[in-house]
Design a protein around this motif. Sequence first.
Motif, PDB file in Angstrom:
ATOM      1  N   ASP A  30       6.721  10.005  43.543  1.00 48.59           N
ATOM      2  CA  ASP A  30       8.004   9.931  42.834  1.00 48.59           C
ATOM      3  C   ASP A  30       8.755   8.652  43.179  1.00 48.59           C
ATOM      4  O   ASP A  30       9.342   8.008  42.307  1.00 48.59           O
ATOM      5  CB  ASP A  30       8.852  11.183  43.097  1.00 48.59           C
ATOM      6  CG  ASP A  30       9.127  11.439  44.562  1.00 48.59           C
ATOM      7  OD1 ASP A  30       8.300  11.071  45.430  1.00 48.59           O
ATOM      8  OD2 ASP A  30      10.183  12.026  44.864  1.00 48.59           O
ATOM      9  N   GLU A  31       8.722   8.264  44.446  1.00 48.03           N
ATOM     10  CA  GLU A  31       9.389   7.018  44.866  1.00 48.03           C
ATOM     11  C   GLU A  31       8.723   5.816  44.213  1.00 48.03           C
ATOM     12  O   GLU A  31       9.391   4.913  43.702  1.00 48.03           O
ATOM     13  CB  GLU A  31       9.333   6.888  46.389  1.00 48.03           C
ATOM     14  CG  GLU A  31      10.021   5.647  46.910  1.00 48.03           C
ATOM     15  CD  GLU A  31       9.858   5.462  48.412  1.00 48.03           C
ATOM     16  OE1 GLU A  31       9.915   4.299  48.857  1.00 48.03           O
ATOM     17  OE2 GLU A  31       9.671   6.465  49.140  1.00 48.03           O
ATOM     18  N   TRP A  32       7.392   5.804  44.207  1.00 45.57           N
ATOM     19  CA  TRP A  32       6.635   4.719  43.583  1.00 45.57           C
ATOM     20  C   TRP A  32       6.946   4.619  42.086  1.00 45.57           C
ATOM     21  O   TRP A  32       7.204   3.540  41.564  1.00 45.57           O
ATOM     22  CB  TRP A  32       5.142   4.950  43.806  1.00 45.57           C
ATOM     23  CG  TRP A  32       4.278   4.128  42.913  1.00 45.57           C
ATOM     24  CD1 TRP A  32       3.884   2.833  43.112  1.00 45.57           C
ATOM     25  CD2 TRP A  32       3.715   4.534  41.667  1.00 45.57           C
ATOM     26  NE1 TRP A  32       3.109   2.410  42.059  1.00 45.57           N
ATOM     27  CE2 TRP A  32       2.984   3.441  41.162  1.00 45.57           C
ATOM     28  CE3 TRP A  32       3.751   5.713  40.928  1.00 45.57           C
ATOM     29  CZ2 TRP A  32       2.304   3.487  39.953  1.00 45.57           C
ATOM     30  CZ3 TRP A  32       3.061   5.771  39.728  1.00 45.57           C
ATOM     31  CH2 TRP A  32       2.353   4.664  39.253  1.00 45.57           C
ATOM     32  N   LEU A  33       6.942   5.760  41.384  1.00 41.35           N
ATOM     33  CA  LEU A  33       7.203   5.763  39.945  1.00 41.35           C
ATOM     34  C   LEU A  33       8.596   5.203  39.645  1.00 41.35           C
ATOM     35  O   LEU A  33       8.755   4.327  38.791  1.00 41.35           O
ATOM     36  CB  LEU A  33       7.074   7.185  39.375  1.00 41.35           C
ATOM     37  CG  LEU A  33       7.531   7.374  37.926  1.00 41.35           C
ATOM     38  CD1 LEU A  33       6.726   6.494  36.979  1.00 41.35           C
ATOM     39  CD2 LEU A  33       7.423   8.849  37.541  1.00 41.35           C
ATOM     40  N   LEU A  34       9.585   5.682  40.361  1.00 42.05           N
ATOM     41  CA  LEU A  34      10.956   5.245  40.110  1.00 42.05           C
ATOM     42  C   LEU A  34      11.122   3.760  40.431  1.00 42.05           C
ATOM     43  O   LEU A  34      11.686   2.996  39.635  1.00 42.05           O
ATOM     44  CB  LEU A  34      11.924   6.097  40.931  1.00 42.05           C
ATOM     45  CG  LEU A  34      13.395   6.009  40.579  1.00 42.05           C
ATOM     46  CD1 LEU A  34      13.650   6.265  39.099  1.00 42.05           C
ATOM     47  CD2 LEU A  34      14.191   6.987  41.417  1.00 42.05           C
ATOM     48  N   ALA A  35      10.586   3.328  41.565  1.00 42.73           N
ATOM     49  CA  ALA A  35      10.761   1.929  41.983  1.00 42.73           C
ATOM     50  C   ALA A  35      10.011   0.965  41.062  1.00 42.73           C
ATOM     51  O   ALA A  35      10.586  -0.032  40.606  1.00 42.73           O
ATOM     52  CB  ALA A  35      10.293   1.763  43.429  1.00 42.73           C
ATOM     53  N   SER A  36       8.752   1.243  40.768  1.00 48.11           N
ATOM     54  CA  SER A  36       7.975   0.322  39.924  1.00 48.11           C
ATOM     55  C   SER A  36       8.523   0.293  38.500  1.00 48.11           C
ATOM     56  O   SER A  36       8.571  -0.765  37.866  1.00 48.11           O
ATOM     57  CB  SER A  36       6.492   0.694  39.930  1.00 48.11           C
ATOM     58  OG  SER A  36       6.281   1.979  39.380  1.00 48.11           O
ATOM     59  N   SER A  37       8.977   1.442  38.017  1.00 48.15           N
ATOM     60  CA  SER A  37       9.533   1.505  36.666  1.00 48.15           C
ATOM     61  C   SER A  37      10.863   0.766  36.579  1.00 48.15           C
ATOM     62  O   SER A  37      11.117   0.045  35.603  1.00 48.15           O
ATOM     63  CB  SER A  37       9.704   2.959  36.237  1.00 48.15           C
ATOM     64  OG  SER A  37       8.455   3.609  36.201  1.00 48.15           O
ATOM     65  N   CYS A  38      11.713   0.941  37.570  1.00 47.12           N
ATOM     66  CA  CYS A  38      12.988   0.209  37.600  1.00 47.12           C
ATOM     67  C   CYS A  38      12.743  -1.291  37.590  1.00 47.12           C
ATOM     68  O   CYS A  38      13.438  -2.042  36.887  1.00 47.12           O
ATOM     69  CB  CYS A  38      13.803   0.592  38.830  1.00 47.12           C
ATOM     70  SG  CYS A  38      14.643   2.166  38.680  1.00 47.12           S
ATOM     71  N   MET A  39      11.766  -1.728  38.359  1.00 46.33           N
ATOM     72  CA  MET A  39      11.439  -3.154  38.409  1.00 46.33           C
ATOM     73  C   MET A  39      11.059  -3.655  37.019  1.00 46.33           C
ATOM     74  O   MET A  39      11.617  -4.646  36.523  1.00 46.33           O
ATOM     75  CB  MET A  39      10.281  -3.398  39.377  1.00 46.33           C
ATOM     76  CG  MET A  39       9.730  -4.798  39.327  1.00 46.33           C
ATOM     77  SD  MET A  39      10.511  -5.915  40.452  1.00 46.33           S
ATOM     78  CE  MET A  39       9.976  -5.238  41.985  1.00 46.33           C
ATOM     79  N   ALA A  40      10.141  -2.981  36.356  1.00 49.10           N
ATOM     80  CA  ALA A  40       9.664  -3.434  35.047  1.00 49.10           C
ATOM     81  C   ALA A  40      10.770  -3.386  33.997  1.00 49.10           C
ATOM     82  O   ALA A  40      10.951  -4.344  33.228  1.00 49.10           O
ATOM     83  CB  ALA A  40       8.479  -2.583  34.600  1.00 49.10           C
TER      84      ALA A  40
END
Length: 199
Positions: free
Chosen positions: A125-135
């Motif tokens: 969940d942390e990975w999904l939120l962080a990578s998506s926010c970046m993109a």
Amino acid sequence: MRYILPVSFPVDDRSARHSVQTTARRTVELVNALSGDSSDPAEVAAVLRAYGEAEPLDLTVHDVAGMRAAAALLREVFAAEDVDGAAAVLNHLLREHTGPLRLSSHGGGSPWHPHLDSDDDAPWDEWLLASSCMALTVLLWDRRRQPGGVCASSGCRNVFLAQGAGQERRYCSRRCATRERVAAHRRSRAAGREGGVPR
């Protein structure tokens, strides 16, 4: 009106897997896959595999529940009224849910690329939120417009990415756009018959 086709690149094409556009497309697919009250871990893993995530992908129901909560937060970016609203949502998510910017090559297993999660082994969940926010942040910054939206078709909750310049997109797919045009045409014909205008 253009619609996004599924990404097609060899799994070993590591550069394409970490591009902003590919990450944004993966975000859309995951937000849509995680939009229900429950999501099948196997279906979510299939989306991750399609975007080149390495095995093993042993997602648990708990992993998927956390990812579903992250997807709900990301949906707010797509549902924003305008670019200022999308930026405000992204600023909040970046402030509250991501770590400092860092570069990772996953121990030499991929090209160097930016991360905002706490660790290469951060929870899904942390990975999904962080990578998506970046993109999504980079897309908003680069294009000076909302990164996407929520389908305007009644009964469809899918999100989509905005593509290039031109007319603002309203539907997630040609199918939804066609369904809405047909429905509007039928309503128009019915109104014409009720008003006594022959068709």
